[in-house]
Design a protein around this motif. Structure first.
Motif, PDB file in Angstrom:
ATOM      1  N   ALA A   1      37.506  25.371 -15.850  1.00 28.98           N
ATOM      2  CA  ALA A   1      37.565  25.738 -14.434  1.00 28.98           C
ATOM      3  C   ALA A   1      36.167  25.852 -13.842  1.00 28.98           C
ATOM      4  O   ALA A   1      35.913  25.365 -12.738  1.00 28.98           O
ATOM      5  CB  ALA A   1      38.328  27.049 -14.268  1.00 28.98           C
ATOM      6  N   GLU A   2      35.250  26.477 -14.554  1.00 32.91           N
ATOM      7  CA  GLU A   2      33.871  26.579 -14.074  1.00 32.91           C
ATOM      8  C   GLU A   2      33.219  25.207 -13.964  1.00 32.91           C
ATOM      9  O   GLU A   2      32.514  24.917 -13.007  1.00 32.91           O
ATOM     10  CB  GLU A   2      33.048  27.456 -15.023  1.00 32.91           C
ATOM     11  CG  GLU A   2      33.367  28.915 -14.939  1.00 32.91           C
ATOM     12  CD  GLU A   2      32.831  29.557 -13.680  1.00 32.91           C
ATOM     13  OE1 GLU A   2      31.728  29.192 -13.240  1.00 32.91           O
ATOM     14  OE2 GLU A   2      33.533  30.418 -13.126  1.00 32.91           O
ATOM     15  N   TRP A   3      33.434  24.366 -14.932  1.00 32.05           N
ATOM     16  CA  TRP A   3      32.825  23.041 -14.966  1.00 32.05           C
ATOM     17  C   TRP A   3      33.333  22.172 -13.825  1.00 32.05           C
ATOM     18  O   TRP A   3      32.570  21.446 -13.199  1.00 32.05           O
ATOM     19  CB  TRP A   3      33.117  22.393 -16.317  1.00 32.05           C
ATOM     20  CG  TRP A   3      32.533  21.039 -16.493  1.00 32.05           C
ATOM     21  CD1 TRP A   3      31.202  20.710 -16.520  1.00 32.05           C
ATOM     22  CD2 TRP A   3      33.252  19.826 -16.666  1.00 32.05           C
ATOM     23  NE1 TRP A   3      31.058  19.367 -16.716  1.00 32.05           N
ATOM     24  CE2 TRP A   3      32.313  18.790 -16.812  1.00 32.05           C
ATOM     25  CE3 TRP A   3      34.607  19.514 -16.732  1.00 32.05           C
ATOM     26  CZ2 TRP A   3      32.679  17.476 -17.004  1.00 32.05           C
ATOM     27  CZ3 TRP A   3      34.959  18.200 -16.931  1.00 32.05           C
ATOM     28  CH2 TRP A   3      34.008  17.200 -17.053  1.00 32.05           C
ATOM     29  N   THR A   4      34.631  22.247 -13.540  1.00 32.34           N
ATOM     30  CA  THR A   4      35.178  21.405 -12.475  1.00 32.34           C
ATOM     31  C   THR A   4      34.854  21.953 -11.099  1.00 32.34           C
ATOM     32  O   THR A   4      34.829  21.194 -10.135  1.00 32.34           O
ATOM     33  CB  THR A   4      36.712  21.260 -12.607  1.00 32.34           C
ATOM     34  OG1 THR A   4      37.307  22.552 -12.619  1.00 32.34           O
ATOM     35  CG2 THR A   4      37.073  20.504 -13.875  1.00 32.34           C
ATOM     36  N   GLN A   5      34.596  23.252 -10.965  1.00 34.93           N
ATOM     37  CA  GLN A   5      34.258  23.827  -9.665  1.00 34.93           C
ATOM     38  C   GLN A   5      32.767  23.753  -9.359  1.00 34.93           C
ATOM     39  O   GLN A   5      32.364  23.925  -8.216  1.00 34.93           O
ATOM     40  CB  GLN A   5      34.712  25.285  -9.593  1.00 34.93           C
ATOM     41  CG  GLN A   5      36.207  25.455  -9.617  1.00 34.93           C
ATOM     42  CD  GLN A   5      36.877  24.792  -8.438  1.00 34.93           C
ATOM     43  OE1 GLN A   5      36.447  24.933  -7.311  1.00 34.93           O
ATOM     44  NE2 GLN A   5      37.936  24.033  -8.712  1.00 34.93           N
TER      45      GLN A   5
END
Length: 86
Positions: free
Chosen positions: A44-48
């Motif tokens: 989630a952090e990587w895609t955001q």
């Protein structure tokens, strides 16, 4: 790393007391589930990250454009242009 470690402790406790698993199985089950949680968190952090960077860049461009427009309006209304080397 914090998500993994805190998740491991919390999920081991859940496995031990809610599921009534013996300690060795509870520790392994907690580790498995904390890896799943940490992996989802990381994804989630990587895609955001690109979205956050794009929003910050857009905000910086807007504030710079507003500053330039405000200075141009000040000069047009008869004010002096701000000097940087005072």
């Amino acid at each position: 790393m914090t998500v993994l470690l805190s998740g491991w402790v919390a999920l081991t406790a859940v496995e031990r007391w809610a599921e009534h698993a013996p300690w060795p199985r509870a520790v392994l089950g907690g580790l498995l589930w904390s890896c799943v949680v940490a992996g989802v968190w990381w994804f989630a952090e990587w895609t955001q990250s690109p979205l956050r960077t794009a929003r910050e860049s857009a905000a910086a461009r807007e504030s710079a454009a507003a500053a330039v427009a405000g200075e141009a309006e000040h000069v047009r209304s008869g004010g002096e242009r701000a000097s940087v080397d005072r």
